[in-house]
Enzyme design. Structure first.
Site, PDB file in Angstrom:
ATOM      1  N   ARG A 125       0.846  -1.198   0.000  1.00 40.69           N
ATOM      2  CA  ARG A 125       0.000   0.000   0.000  1.00 40.69           C
ATOM      3  C   ARG A 125       0.880   1.246   0.000  1.00 40.69           C
ATOM      4  O   ARG A 125       1.731   1.408   0.880  1.00 40.69           O
ATOM      5  CB  ARG A 125      -0.875  -0.036   1.251  1.00 40.69           C
ATOM      6  CG  ARG A 125      -1.966   0.973   1.298  1.00 40.69           C
ATOM      7  CD  ARG A 125      -2.900   0.665   2.461  1.00 40.69           C
ATOM      8  NE  ARG A 125      -3.958   1.647   2.507  1.00 40.69           N
ATOM      9  CZ  ARG A 125      -4.371   2.245   3.619  1.00 40.69           C
ATOM     10  NH1 ARG A 125      -3.832   1.948   4.772  1.00 40.69           N
ATOM     11  NH2 ARG A 125      -5.333   3.137   3.554  1.00 40.69           N
ATOM     12  N   PHE A 160       1.301  10.649   2.198  1.00 40.79           N
ATOM     13  CA  PHE A 160       0.698  10.102   3.408  1.00 40.79           C
ATOM     14  C   PHE A 160       1.626   9.055   4.016  1.00 40.79           C
ATOM     15  O   PHE A 160       2.334   9.324   4.975  1.00 40.79           O
ATOM     16  CB  PHE A 160      -0.693   9.541   3.111  1.00 40.79           C
ATOM     17  CG  PHE A 160      -1.381   8.870   4.280  1.00 40.79           C
ATOM     18  CD1 PHE A 160      -1.132   9.246   5.594  1.00 40.79           C
ATOM     19  CD2 PHE A 160      -2.295   7.850   4.063  1.00 40.79           C
ATOM     20  CE1 PHE A 160      -1.772   8.623   6.665  1.00 40.79           C
ATOM     21  CE2 PHE A 160      -2.945   7.216   5.124  1.00 40.79           C
ATOM     22  CZ  PHE A 160      -2.680   7.611   6.419  1.00 40.79           C
ATOM     23  N   GLN A 210       2.993   1.348   3.322  1.00 41.10           N
ATOM     24  CA  GLN A 210       2.685   0.281   4.275  1.00 41.10           C
ATOM     25  C   GLN A 210       3.173  -1.057   3.757  1.00 41.10           C
ATOM     26  O   GLN A 210       3.028  -1.374   2.577  1.00 41.10           O
ATOM     27  CB  GLN A 210       1.173   0.225   4.517  1.00 41.10           C
ATOM     28  CG  GLN A 210       0.752  -0.816   5.537  1.00 41.10           C
ATOM     29  CD  GLN A 210      -0.732  -0.755   5.849  1.00 41.10           C
ATOM     30  OE1 GLN A 210      -1.368   0.274   5.694  1.00 41.10           O
ATOM     31  NE2 GLN A 210      -1.287  -1.872   6.301  1.00 41.10           N
ATOM     32  N   ASN A 265      -2.712  -1.228  12.128  1.00 41.84           N
ATOM     33  CA  ASN A 265      -3.616  -2.041  12.941  1.00 41.84           C
ATOM     34  C   ASN A 265      -5.017  -1.993  12.360  1.00 41.84           C
ATOM     35  O   ASN A 265      -5.284  -1.273  11.402  1.00 41.84           O
ATOM     36  CB  ASN A 265      -3.582  -1.597  14.409  1.00 41.84           C
ATOM     37  CG  ASN A 265      -4.078  -0.175  14.611  1.00 41.84           C
ATOM     38  OD1 ASN A 265      -5.039   0.277  13.988  1.00 41.84           O
ATOM     39  ND2 ASN A 265      -3.415   0.550  15.508  1.00 41.84           N
ATOM     40  N   PHE A 293       3.855   0.924   8.911  1.00 46.52           N
ATOM     41  CA  PHE A 293       3.931   1.934   7.865  1.00 46.52           C
ATOM     42  C   PHE A 293       5.002   2.948   8.215  1.00 46.52           C
ATOM     43  O   PHE A 293       5.402   3.083   9.371  1.00 46.52           O
ATOM     44  CB  PHE A 293       2.574   2.602   7.600  1.00 46.52           C
ATOM     45  CG  PHE A 293       1.992   3.367   8.760  1.00 46.52           C
ATOM     46  CD1 PHE A 293       2.230   4.731   8.917  1.00 46.52           C
ATOM     47  CD2 PHE A 293       1.179   2.726   9.689  1.00 46.52           C
ATOM     48  CE1 PHE A 293       1.684   5.429   9.987  1.00 46.52           C
ATOM     49  CE2 PHE A 293       0.629   3.417  10.750  1.00 46.52           C
ATOM     50  CZ  PHE A 293       0.877   4.782  10.903  1.00 46.52           C
ATOM     51  N   LEU A 342      -3.200  10.382  13.254  1.00 52.62           N
ATOM     52  CA  LEU A 342      -2.922   9.009  13.658  1.00 52.62           C
ATOM     53  C   LEU A 342      -2.387   8.914  15.091  1.00 52.62           C
ATOM     54  O   LEU A 342      -2.299   7.819  15.647  1.00 52.62           O
ATOM     55  CB  LEU A 342      -1.918   8.373  12.694  1.00 52.62           C
ATOM     56  CG  LEU A 342      -2.355   8.320  11.229  1.00 52.62           C
ATOM     57  CD1 LEU A 342      -1.251   7.735  10.372  1.00 52.62           C
ATOM     58  CD2 LEU A 342      -3.647   7.533  11.063  1.00 52.62           C
ATOM     59  N   HIS A 389      -2.060   4.772  16.576  1.00 54.87           N
ATOM     60  CA  HIS A 389      -1.021   3.869  16.076  1.00 54.87           C
ATOM     61  C   HIS A 389       0.254   4.105  16.882  1.00 54.87           C
ATOM     62  O   HIS A 389       0.609   5.247  17.167  1.00 54.87           O
ATOM     63  CB  HIS A 389      -0.746   4.125  14.589  1.00 54.87           C
ATOM     64  CG  HIS A 389      -1.921   3.819  13.711  1.00 54.87           C
ATOM     65  ND1 HIS A 389      -2.107   2.591  13.135  1.00 54.87           N
ATOM     66  CD2 HIS A 389      -2.975   4.581  13.338  1.00 54.87           C
ATOM     67  CE1 HIS A 389      -3.232   2.609  12.426  1.00 54.87           C
ATOM     68  NE2 HIS A 389      -3.775   3.809  12.541  1.00 54.87           N
TER      69      HIS A 389
END
Length: 194
Positions: free
Chosen positions: A81, A86, A89, A128, A139, A148, A152
């Site tokens: 990903r 951003f 991942q 998660n 990530f 976040l 996370h």
């Protein structure tokens, strides 16, 4: 392509020595994009802040964790990903698509703490599927991602500018229509601890 530097040259890296001097392990990913070497990402793991989370990640980098006598971990694992501006991942060595989960502590483990924030590019954080669902996926941020924070666990940071440049190469790989699956495979060709 150039052969890897001898271990002595890697150990003499001042940024690595500083991190190790702080008591923090430094791991690396040698990344391939479309089958071509793209460079090395060195990451300082903040053992002083999140020791359980760090140990889980470190063992998956070194292959120390085994199942049925087979090393389990990030070698040959894709970054499945990529979302420009951003994060990138990866870490799903179970299913390679973001649906696999395992940890050295069992299928999942708890959120250790939220002491560190996603303050800018290069922060390493656990992916998660809600509270206390950490496994093997992680990530690396491409910018500040404050939304976040508290959700996370941040437990490391890309160590130097050359490593962050590799992250930028990965971030800029074209993605499919859905917007987050890289069109070229981005793979951890080799990994370990420095």
């Amino acid at each position: 392509h150039t052969p890897p530097a001898p271990a002595m040259a890697l150990a003499a890296d001042p940024a690595v020595l500083e991190a190790v001097g702080r008591g923090n392990p430094v791991v690396f990913f040698d990344v391939a994009i479309g089958g071509m070497p793209a460079g090395r990402i060195k990451i300082e793991l903040f053992k002083d802040v999140a020791p359980r989370t760090v140990e889980n990640f470190r063992q998956f980098c070194t292959g120390e964790h085994t199942r049925a006598n087979q090393p389990m971990g990030y070698k040959n694992c894709p970054f499945h990903r990529v979302i420009k501006e951003f994060m990138i991942q990866g870490g799903d060595f179970m299913k390679q698509d973001g649906t696999g989960r395992m940890s050295i502590y069992g299928e999942r483990f708890e959120d250790e703490n939220f002491d560190l924030r996603h303050e800018g590019p290069g922060y390493l954080s656990m992916a998660n599927s809600g509270p206390n669902t950490n496994g093997c996926q992680f990530f690396i941020t491409c910018k500040k991602t404050e939304w976040l924070d508290g959700k996370h666990v941040v437990f490391g940071k890309v160590l130097d500018a050359a490593s962050l440049m590799v992250v930028r190469k990965m971030e800029n790989v074209a993605t499919d229509r859905n917007g987050d699956k890289p069109k070229l495979p981005i793979v951890i060709a080799q990994c370990g601890e420095l």
